[in-house]
Design an enzyme around this catalytic site. Structure first.
Site, PDB file in Angstrom:
ATOM      1  N   HIS A 111       9.481  77.394  90.494  1.00 19.80           N
ATOM      2  CA  HIS A 111       8.130  77.926  90.271  1.00 19.80           C
ATOM      3  C   HIS A 111       7.968  79.365  90.744  1.00 19.80           C
ATOM      4  O   HIS A 111       7.283  80.153  90.086  1.00 19.80           O
ATOM      5  CB  HIS A 111       7.066  77.008  90.867  1.00 19.80           C
ATOM      6  CG  HIS A 111       7.159  76.764  92.329  1.00 19.80           C
ATOM      7  ND1 HIS A 111       6.415  75.805  92.952  1.00 19.80           N
ATOM      8  CD2 HIS A 111       7.904  77.327  93.305  1.00 19.80           C
ATOM      9  CE1 HIS A 111       6.684  75.786  94.240  1.00 19.80           C
ATOM     10  NE2 HIS A 111       7.586  76.697  94.483  1.00 19.80           N
TER      11      HIS A 111
ATOM     12  N   HIS B 130      11.968  72.631 102.381  1.00 16.85           N
ATOM     13  CA  HIS B 130      11.568  72.990 101.012  1.00 16.85           C
ATOM     14  C   HIS B 130      12.188  74.339 100.687  1.00 16.85           C
ATOM     15  O   HIS B 130      11.818  75.363 101.266  1.00 16.85           O
ATOM     16  CB  HIS B 130      10.052  73.044 100.882  1.00 16.85           C
ATOM     17  CG  HIS B 130       9.603  73.518  99.531  1.00 16.85           C
ATOM     18  ND1 HIS B 130      10.040  72.936  98.360  1.00 16.85           N
ATOM     19  CD2 HIS B 130       8.779  74.530  99.149  1.00 16.85           C
ATOM     20  CE1 HIS B 130       9.497  73.556  97.331  1.00 16.85           C
ATOM     21  NE2 HIS B 130       8.739  74.532  97.788  1.00 16.85           N
TER      22      HIS B 130
ATOM     23  N   ASP C  35       5.809  70.860  95.778  1.00 16.23           N
ATOM     24  CA  ASP C  35       4.980  72.071  95.752  1.00 16.23           C
ATOM     25  C   ASP C  35       4.741  72.547  94.331  1.00 16.23           C
ATOM     26  O   ASP C  35       4.448  73.710  94.096  1.00 16.23           O
ATOM     27  CB  ASP C  35       5.670  73.167  96.577  1.00 16.23           C
ATOM     28  CG  ASP C  35       4.738  74.338  96.886  1.00 16.23           C
ATOM     29  OD1 ASP C  35       3.515  74.136  96.871  1.00 16.23           O
ATOM     30  OD2 ASP C  35       5.241  75.450  97.124  1.00 16.23           O
TER      31      ASP C  35
ATOM     32  N   ASP D  92      12.704  77.240  98.393  1.00 18.27           N
ATOM     33  CA  ASP D  92      12.457  78.174  97.296  1.00 18.27           C
ATOM     34  C   ASP D  92      13.669  79.090  97.206  1.00 18.27           C
ATOM     35  O   ASP D  92      13.936  79.879  98.112  1.00 18.27           O
ATOM     36  CB  ASP D  92      11.191  78.978  97.566  1.00 18.27           C
ATOM     37  CG  ASP D  92       9.956  78.092  97.612  1.00 18.27           C
ATOM     38  OD1 ASP D  92       9.679  77.430  96.597  1.00 18.27           O
ATOM     39  OD2 ASP D  92       9.288  78.061  98.659  1.00 18.27           O
TER      40      ASP D  92
END
EC number: 3.2.1.-
Length: 896
Positions: free
Chosen positions: A348, A12, A125, A14
């Site tokens: 996000h 994941h 997420d 980010d």
């Protein structure tokens, strides 16, 4: 039946979070290098899931361009799985059309790299997901969604706990408000439940006993999902060896290095006939309320406001303008560049404002680049359009003003624009004398006329002398000084997408007609137009009398300040429990502008509040005390916060414009504006993604958090059954319904990131000047029955005015590409097709009943119903079509 363990390797990613983008990219390069080596050396390592986004490839190939052929090969072989998104966006803080552009450009990237595998809607997420996601995905041909949040509560330690509101199974049916459905895969044990699988037999025995039990607890089939990765997780190089160990230890389970395609294919064959159906938005509605992450909607509000400006520029001006120019490929290329640059701010941890300060400083630069670039592009392309129009006038002194209408709706509004009455270039005389020469010019009286309308109401003010420059396409720059006028006029247009040329004409006669000013008696502190009367009170609050209904909304705009000992993710009120408000303030009030078209009053207030949280907060932060358990109060030291509120009322307007400036000198607090609606009913409405959603004012009994905050996109609305108040905002995304009042968050000041460590964020305190803009719209009934949301959506989009020279261009004075009707429908997109062959128009129906849509255009040969990906579904007709738009349906038409 023998169980199958699907082990999906992933990371994941980010893009920026607790390190800046370039810091995280260093580790991305390592990950990708290791991954490519693993593909080449381990044929049993079947595939790797690239987190549902394609920008990771751009970030990698910008450093290692020589690896592109290798990357492309593994994508085409199905081993490296990308998309469907360009980035993993925050769902609630990016606009409806930004969500679609994210999908469009992501799918385009997957096709460019040659990926053939079917897509999934991947939201591992996402901090809650909008209710129309199933409809958007279904229209893109995506029949399954994978998500980790929204149904069960998720803590900052990234652990998901089962809750009765979630499906009893990992598999469920997720339904949009219009009835569209996708299979939902809940990551009930999070997206790291198969992370770092041991190769040691003893460790593997312990690992798999627990992991298999946890997965079986939620699985409705024999297919068990294990996500082999986590945040920024390096690829597990020995995962295939770990699988062999597991096969030896658990012969009754088929362990498989897998992918989502194979997993979904298998579960579809076994799904029970009856799965739990979850309808609409996923926002952790029935949890304890402490881990919703909803207050990212108010962290670093300046980022949300910049994003709103940029989205509006691209969606409502730049893209529609492309349809009016000849060189559409230039527009298409610039549009993609600006959208992709803007979407770099949409993950996000970026747009939510929940990263370290360095991340958000870089975001500001990206926003500035998008805004500056798009503004320049619009201005220059506008000049090219204007240069092709016949702008001749009987008076040689007339100044042509081309009004570009790009919002896709007709209507009336007040427009303000600065006009160069006279320019003197530096090559015409000594530049040192130009300003004085310009100041000597006597400003004449003007009228503004349109060939099809005649003269329109106008107010003209002297705007002084300004420096400027021209950049000719075939020559060197030309600096000048100009004597400017500020022209304010009432513009009532039946154009949807097009332009018309007006003329600012000097006249000899002075204005003799008396015009009624909007502030009739300056001593009364009252603004009034045809629709409403605004009374300003001594404490700076104000009341609105809706003249169409006779209902009065009393004591609006009181400001409230409370302590905040939470973090960038979540608000937590300080333990002192004291609210400071402007209710007892003595405000100073002055008139800034007052004429027949517009009046503005400034209200100045000073609010004394504690300067910061007390010393206990620092201790709690350093000990990583979870925000619900913090006990800090506010300091004894005080500071004054100055609030300047401008109320603007325009001729014919049905809403009151409010601009608030907060000079923030305090830390660790939240400031909101309060708007009471007497006897409000128990539910309210808020704008979301292609939806105006109805929500309860009070939470579920399971809710323990004293705050019950919500996301909104453009508006929030509260009514009492007979009368309502709608607040349309620009980049303000958080509100709460408190005691029959709408509380809109204007500022939230915190000093730490939160989550899994101590990351101080002093810039998240938002010291200094903070702005907030919104419009108050009173109405009869609720927001849907009154159709007032149409004005709310239209408010941010002003016509583009281009000053040009008189010339005999080949184009007529006015052009309109299309027109449409459909009561209550909302036009969200007016853009060129991605392939450059036509035009896309998109609407959604926010109402709970169907509505007829009629569209007319003589500029295109064929009209088709289209998917959200702009693919033809069926031919509807030629110049004039009518279709039925189902309740809460998203409809896209393609014109060729």
């Amino acid at each position: 039946m023998k169980k199958t363990a699907h082990i999906i390797s992933h990371s994941h990613w980010d893009r920026e979070w607790y390190m800046p983008f370039e810091g995280h990219r260093y580790y991305l390069i390592q990950l990708m290098d290791d991954l490519l080596e693993l593909f080449a050396t381990d044929p049993n390592f079947r595939s790797f899931h690239m987190d549902g986004q394609t920008i990771m490839l751009e970030d990698y190939l910008n450093i290692r361009p020589e690896k592109e052929a290798e990357v492309r090969k593994y994508i085409q072989d199905g081993r490296l799985v990308i998309g469907p998104w360009y980035i993993l966006q925050d769902a609630f803080l990016t606009s409806a059309e930004a969500n679609v552009r994210n999908l469009l450009y992501g799918i385009k990237d997957t096709e460019t790299f040659g990926q053939k595998r079917e897509q999934i809607g991947y939201f591992p997420d996402t901090f809650g997901i909008y209710g129309q996601a199933p409809q958007l995905l279904a229209q893109a041909g995506i029949r399954a969604a994978v998500f980790g949040r929204g149904v069960t509560p998720t803590g900052f330690n990234n652990q998901v706990q089962h809750d009765d509101y979630s499906s009893p199974f990992s598999e469920l049916i997720w339904e949009a408000p219009d009835g569209s459905q996708v299979i939902g895969i809940l990551l009930a044990n999070w997206y790291s439940n198969g992370n770092e699988i041991p190769t040691d037999e003893d460790e593997a025995q312990t690992f798999w006993v627990k992991k298999l039990r946890d997965a079986e607890r939620f699985a409705s089939t024999s297919q068990l999902l294990f996500m082999n990765g986590c945040d920024h997780q390096p690829v597990q190089k020995d995962v295939t060896q770990a699988i062999k160990v597991a096969e030896t230890l658990f012969p009754d389970v088929a362990f498989k290095h897998s992918n989502f395609h194979d997993y979904l294919t298998q579960i579809k064959e076994e799904l029970p006939k009856e799965l739990q159906k979850i309808t609409g938005e996923l926002r952790n509605q029935k949890t304890d309320g402490w881990s919703t992450l909803v207050n990212t909607a108010s962290a670093r509000i300046y980022l949300k406001q910049a994003n709103d400006r940029c989205q509006t520029l691209l969606t409502n001006v730049l893209e529609p303008m492309c349809l009016l120019v000849e060189n559409k490929s230039l527009h298409r290329d610039f549009s993609e560049y600006y959208w992709k640059l803007l979407m770099e701010n949409h993950p996000h941890d970026s747009i939510c404002g929940c990263s370290i300060d360095a991340v958000h400083r870089e975001m500001k630069t990206r926003f500035e680049k998008v805004e500056a670039g798009a503004t320049t592009f619009i201005a220059e392309q506008g000049k090219e359009i204007a240069a092709q129009i016949n702008t001749l006038h009987d008076s040689e002194e007339a100044i042509p003003l081309v009004v570009l209408k790009t919002n896709g709706t007709s209507g009336k509004r007040v427009v303000r624009h600065k006009v160069a009455m006279k320019k003197i270039y530096f090559d015409e005389m000594d530049f040192r004398h130009i300003p004085d020469r310009l100041k000597e010019i006597v400003m004449p009286t003007y009228r503004l006329e349109f060939p099809n309308k005649g003269s329109v109401p106008i107010e003209v003010q002297d705007a002084g002398v300004r420096f400027g420059y021209d950049l000719p396409r075939d020559g060197f720059r030309r600096p000048y000084y100009a004597r400017e006028l500020e022209v304010t006029f009432s513009y009532d247009s039946d154009l949807y997408l097009g332009y018309e040329c007006g003329f600012l004409v000097p006249v000899e006669e002075k204005q003799t007609e008396a015009r009624k000013e909007l502030i009739g008696d300056p001593s009364m502190n009252t603004l009034e137009n045809e629709a409403m009367k605004v009374m300003i009170h001594r404490n700076g609050s104000y009341s609105i009398l809706d003249k169409t209904t006779g209902f009065e909304y009393r004591h609006l705009g009181i400001y409230e300040d409370v302590g905040d000992i939470g973090n960038e993710y979540m608000f937590k009120a300080s333990s002192d429990g004291v609210r400071y408000t402007t209710e007892a303030c003595e405000a100073s009030i002055r008139i800034i502008e007052n004429n027949s078209l517009c009046a503005t009053v400034e209200i100045c207030q000073t609010l004394s509040v504690p300067a910061a949280a007390d010393e206990r907060l620092k201790e709690e932060q350093e000990r990583l005390v979870w925000h619900p358990d913090r006990k800090a109060g506010r300091s004894k030291e005080r500071t004054d916060i100055t609030l300047r509120t401008e109320l603007t009322l325009e001729q014919g307007a049905k809403g009151l414009k409010v601009n608030v400036n907060i000079d923030n000198t305090a830390k660790d607090h939240r400031m909101r504006a309060l708007f009471p609606v007497e006897r409000a009913r128990g539910n309210h409405y808020a704008d979301s993604i292609y939806e105006i959603v109805e929500r309860p004012n009070t939470p579920d009994p399971k809710w323990q958090n004293p705050a019950f905050d919500h996301h909104m996109q453009r508006l929030v609305s509260l009514d009492n059954g007979e009368y309502g108040l709608t607040i349309a905002t620009k980049g303000l995304h958080e509100y709460e319904i408190v005691s029959d009042s709408i509380a809109v968050t204007l500022l939230r000041s915190v000093g730490e990131l939160g989550d899994w460590g101590l990351f101080e964020t002093p810039e998240a305190q938002c010291f200094g000047q903070n702005e907030a803009q919104f419009v108050l719209l009173p109405h009869k009934g609720d927001v849907l029955s009154a159709n007032v949301y149409v004005a709310a959506y239209d408010d941010p989009v002003e016509p583009t005015v281009i000053q040009t020279e008189q010339s005999m261009g080949p184009l007529p004075h006015a052009t309109n590409l299309f027109q449409w009707s459909g009561e209550g429908l909302v036009l969200t997109a007016c853009k060129p097709t991605m392939d450059g062959r036509g035009m896309i128009l998109r609407w959604f129906n926010p109402k709970r009943e169907g509505e007829a849509l009629i569209v007319q255009s003589t500029h295109f040969l064929q009209i088709y119903r289209s998917t959200i990906l702009e693919e033809q579904i069926e031919k509807l007709g030629t110049e004039n079509v009518q279709i039925e738009v189902r309740p809460q349906e998203i409809v896209t038409l393609r014109f060729e």
